[in-house]
Design an enzyme around this catalytic site. Structure first.
Site, PDB file in Angstrom:
ATOM      1  N   CYS A   1     -16.354  -9.229   5.966  1.00  0.00           N
ATOM      2  CA  CYS A   1     -15.739  -7.912   5.760  1.00  0.00           C
ATOM      3  C   CYS A   1     -14.498  -8.061   4.897  1.00  0.00           C
ATOM      4  CB  CYS A   1     -15.327  -7.299   7.097  1.00  0.00           C
ATOM      5  SG  CYS A   1     -16.652  -7.258   8.300  1.00  0.00           S
TER       6      CYS A   1
ATOM      7  N   CYS B   1       0.275   5.079   6.899  1.00  0.00           N
ATOM      8  CA  CYS B   1      -0.350   4.885   8.219  1.00  0.00           C
ATOM      9  C   CYS B   1       0.661   4.177   9.146  1.00  0.00           C
ATOM     10  CB  CYS B   1      -1.621   4.059   8.068  1.00  0.00           C
ATOM     11  SG  CYS B   1      -2.677   4.625   6.711  1.00  0.00           S
TER      12      CYS B   1
ATOM     13  N   CYS C   1       0.413   0.495  10.318  1.00  0.00           N
ATOM     14  CA  CYS C   1      -0.033  -0.560   9.393  1.00  0.00           C
ATOM     15  C   CYS C   1       1.088  -1.392   8.771  1.00  0.00           C
ATOM     16  CB  CYS C   1      -0.891   0.052   8.294  1.00  0.00           C
ATOM     17  SG  CYS C   1      -1.617  -1.231   7.244  1.00  0.00           S
TER      18      CYS C   1
ATOM     19  N   ARG D   1     -17.818  -2.589  18.045  1.00  0.00           N
ATOM     20  CA  ARG D   1     -17.058  -3.834  17.837  1.00  0.00           C
ATOM     21  C   ARG D   1     -15.725  -3.811  18.576  1.00  0.00           C
ATOM     22  NH1 ARG D   1     -16.561  -4.292  12.320  1.00  0.00           N
ATOM     23  NH2 ARG D   1     -18.715  -4.967  12.338  1.00  0.00           N
TER      24      ARG D   1
ATOM     25  N   CYS E   1       0.836  -1.208   0.000  1.00  0.00           N
ATOM     26  CA  CYS E   1       0.000   0.000   0.000  1.00  0.00           C
ATOM     27  C   CYS E   1       0.871   1.258   0.000  1.00  0.00           C
ATOM     28  CB  CYS E   1      -0.915  -0.010   1.230  1.00  0.00           C
ATOM     29  SG  CYS E   1      -2.058   1.382   1.237  1.00  0.00           S
TER      30      CYS E   1
HETATM   31  N1  SAM Z   1      -6.640   0.424   3.104  1.00  0.00           N
HETATM   32  C1  SAM Z   1      -7.934   0.779   3.536  1.00  0.00           C
HETATM   33  C2  SAM Z   1      -7.922   1.976   4.445  1.00  0.00           C
HETATM   34  O1  SAM Z   1      -6.975   2.125   5.210  1.00  0.00           O
HETATM   35  O2  SAM Z   1      -8.850   2.767   4.388  1.00  0.00           O
HETATM   36  C3  SAM Z   1      -8.677  -0.357   4.214  1.00  0.00           C
HETATM   37  C4  SAM Z   1      -7.936  -1.351   5.091  1.00  0.00           C
HETATM   38  S1  SAM Z   1      -7.177  -0.723   6.572  1.00  0.00           S
HETATM   39  C5  SAM Z   1      -6.139  -2.042   7.050  1.00  0.00           C
HETATM   40  C6  SAM Z   1      -8.533  -0.685   7.719  1.00  0.00           C
HETATM   41  C7  SAM Z   1      -8.283  -0.251   9.121  1.00  0.00           C
HETATM   42  O3  SAM Z   1      -7.609  -1.259   9.850  1.00  0.00           O
HETATM   43  C8  SAM Z   1      -7.446   0.983   9.382  1.00  0.00           C
HETATM   44  O4  SAM Z   1      -8.133   2.172   9.157  1.00  0.00           O
HETATM   45  C9  SAM Z   1      -7.093   0.820  10.842  1.00  0.00           C
HETATM   46  O5  SAM Z   1      -8.066   1.434  11.666  1.00  0.00           O
HETATM   47  C10 SAM Z   1      -7.113  -0.708  11.057  1.00  0.00           C
HETATM   48  N2  SAM Z   1      -5.760  -1.214  11.324  1.00  0.00           N
HETATM   49  C11 SAM Z   1      -4.763  -1.389  10.426  1.00  0.00           C
HETATM   50  N3  SAM Z   1      -3.640  -1.845  11.020  1.00  0.00           N
HETATM   51  C12 SAM Z   1      -3.924  -1.955  12.342  1.00  0.00           C
HETATM   52  C13 SAM Z   1      -3.160  -2.347  13.482  1.00  0.00           C
HETATM   53  N4  SAM Z   1      -1.879  -2.697  13.383  1.00  0.00           N
HETATM   54  N5  SAM Z   1      -3.768  -2.369  14.686  1.00  0.00           N
HETATM   55  C14 SAM Z   1      -5.079  -1.998  14.789  1.00  0.00           C
HETATM   56  N6  SAM Z   1      -5.830  -1.607  13.756  1.00  0.00           N
HETATM   57  C15 SAM Z   1      -5.269  -1.569  12.537  1.00  0.00           C
HETATM   58 FE1  SF4 Z   2      -2.807   1.249   3.375  1.00  0.00          FE
HETATM   59 FE2  SF4 Z   2      -2.731   0.151   5.763  1.00  0.00          FE
HETATM   60 FE3  SF4 Z   2      -3.173   2.748   5.547  1.00  0.00          FE
HETATM   61 FE4  SF4 Z   2      -5.077   1.000   4.752  1.00  0.00          FE
HETATM   62  S1  SF4 Z   2      -4.347   1.307   6.826  1.00  0.00           S
HETATM   63  S2  SF4 Z   2      -4.360   2.825   3.660  1.00  0.00           S
HETATM   64  S3  SF4 Z   2      -3.773  -0.675   4.013  1.00  0.00           S
HETATM   65  S4  SF4 Z   2      -1.283   1.675   4.947  1.00  0.00           S
END
Ligand code: SAM
Ligand code: SF4
Ligand code: DTB
Length: 331
Positions: free
Chosen positions: A113, A73, A76, A276, A69
């Protein structure tokens, strides 16, 4: 200081749900500052007005497009900017996704989901995504997708395909957000939520706690969610899963009671929404999870995997439910 649960709804509310959408940070912080037992009591009281306290909804995740990606973030493992164990994969074949959905249904989940590690979906991906939604719907499961930012045309396409929910988290408070993500703004997130609502899709939106944010930031995150024109139907509260290689790896563990408080305040503010207990359950004791249910959580991610990280084994969850006298929704 005591706050009556009647304060959450307002018969003069101009909103069709009758709930308040004008909460101040100060009012929300007053909930956070209640003695724990008072807060839990209030949350249970509100919870029991709208839900059976002994039922929990099960949602199963599927990562339809993993890793690689472009976003940054900091929590992530799927960002291409960080060195993690996650390898980038292509979009999964529709049949493979539906195979996962059939298993999820057989295991007792009522919502499937599907998440993609995208900034936003590309036109070329939409046909497959639409087929996934239709296939999940044909199985009689609720469908949810989280694909990143959406414009109004994309939201309309998903709605037309039969999508029930779209997940897009605000992740944190407007202030703390800037510390976590720089490649898209808080306003971008709110715009996507508006497009999703505008298309008639149900909104699933929540955030992450345990990223080093303050109590005021947790209040600010919930303030954003509750003051949306409609409370999100589902509110995932994630506890940060610390993944090696991500910038947030190695942050100190948060006080579990502060996590439980966040659930309780979410429940009080959004009485009729599903709250949730989302990522992070593997790091929680049974007792902590039970307190989260007591605080008003009534949904979990079910199944051994979240998107890229592990989640409790199904048997472990079912045993915990049995010990607590909880029945999964739909059973
Ligand atoms: N890429 C898309 C986005 O970010 O909008 C969708 C998937 S993203 C993985 C969805 C959500 O997962 C993120 O907004 C975040 O809140 C949650 N998330 C991702 N990594 C995480 C982590 N290490 N611990 C907790 N929540 C996480
Ligand atoms: Fe990409 Fe992870 Fe951010 Fe979703 S949460 S936009 S998968 S970096
Ligand atoms: C949400 O709020 N949490 C889910 C789902 N929506 C998409 C994702 C949690 C991801 C946890 C880290 C991982 O497994 O990659």
């Amino acid at each position: 200081m005591s706050v009556s649960s009647e304060q959450v709804s307002n018969i003069d509310s101009p909103y069709p749900d009758g709930f308040r959408h004008n909460w101040t940070k100060k009012e929300i912080l007053e909930f956070f500052d209640l003695p724990m037992m008072d807060l839990l009591f209030q949350a249970q009281t509100v919870h029991r007005k709208y839900f059976d306290p002994n039922r929990v909804q099960l949602s199963q995740l599927c990562s339809i497009k993993t890793g690689g990606c472009p976003e940054d973030c900091k929590y992530c493992p799927q960002s291409s900017r960080y060195q993690t164990d996650v390898d980038a994969e292509r979009l999964m074949a529709v049949e493979k996704v539906l195979e996962g959905a059939r298993t999820a249904k057989a295991n007792g989940a009522t919502r499937y989901c599907m998440g993609a590690a995208w900034r936003s979906p590309k036109d070329r991906d939409m046909a497959a995504v639409v087929d996934m939604i239709k296939g999940v719907k044909d199985l009689g499961l609720e469908s949810c997708m989280t694909l990143g930012m959406l414009d109004s045309d994309q939201a309309a396409t998903l709605k037309e395909a039969g999508l029930d929910y779209y997940n897009h988290n605000v992740d944190s408070s407007p202030e703390y957000y800037k510390e976590i993500i720089t490649t898209r703004t808080y306003q971008d997130r709110l715009d996507t939520l508006e497009n999703v609502r505008g298309a008639g899709l149900n909104v699933c939106s929540g955030g992450i706690v345990g990223m080093g944010e303050s109590k005021a930031d947790r209040a600010g995150m919930l303030q954003t969610l509750v003051n949306l024109p409609q409370h999100p139907g589902s509110v995932p509260i994630n506890m940060l899963v610390q993944v090696e290689g991500t910038p947030l790896y190695g942050k100190g563990q948060m006080d579990p009671f502060d996590f439980i408080r966040t659930i309780a305040v979410a429940r009080i503010l959004m009485p009729a929404s599903y709250v949730r207990l989302s990522a992070g359950r593997e790091a929680m004791s049974d007792e902590m999870q039970a307190m989260c249910f007591m605080a008003g959580a009534n949904s979990i991610f079910y199944g051994e995997k979240l998107l890229t990280t592990t989640n409790p084994q199904q048997n472990t969850d079912l045993e915990l439910f049995a010990r607590l006298g909880i029945t999964p929704e739909g059973q």
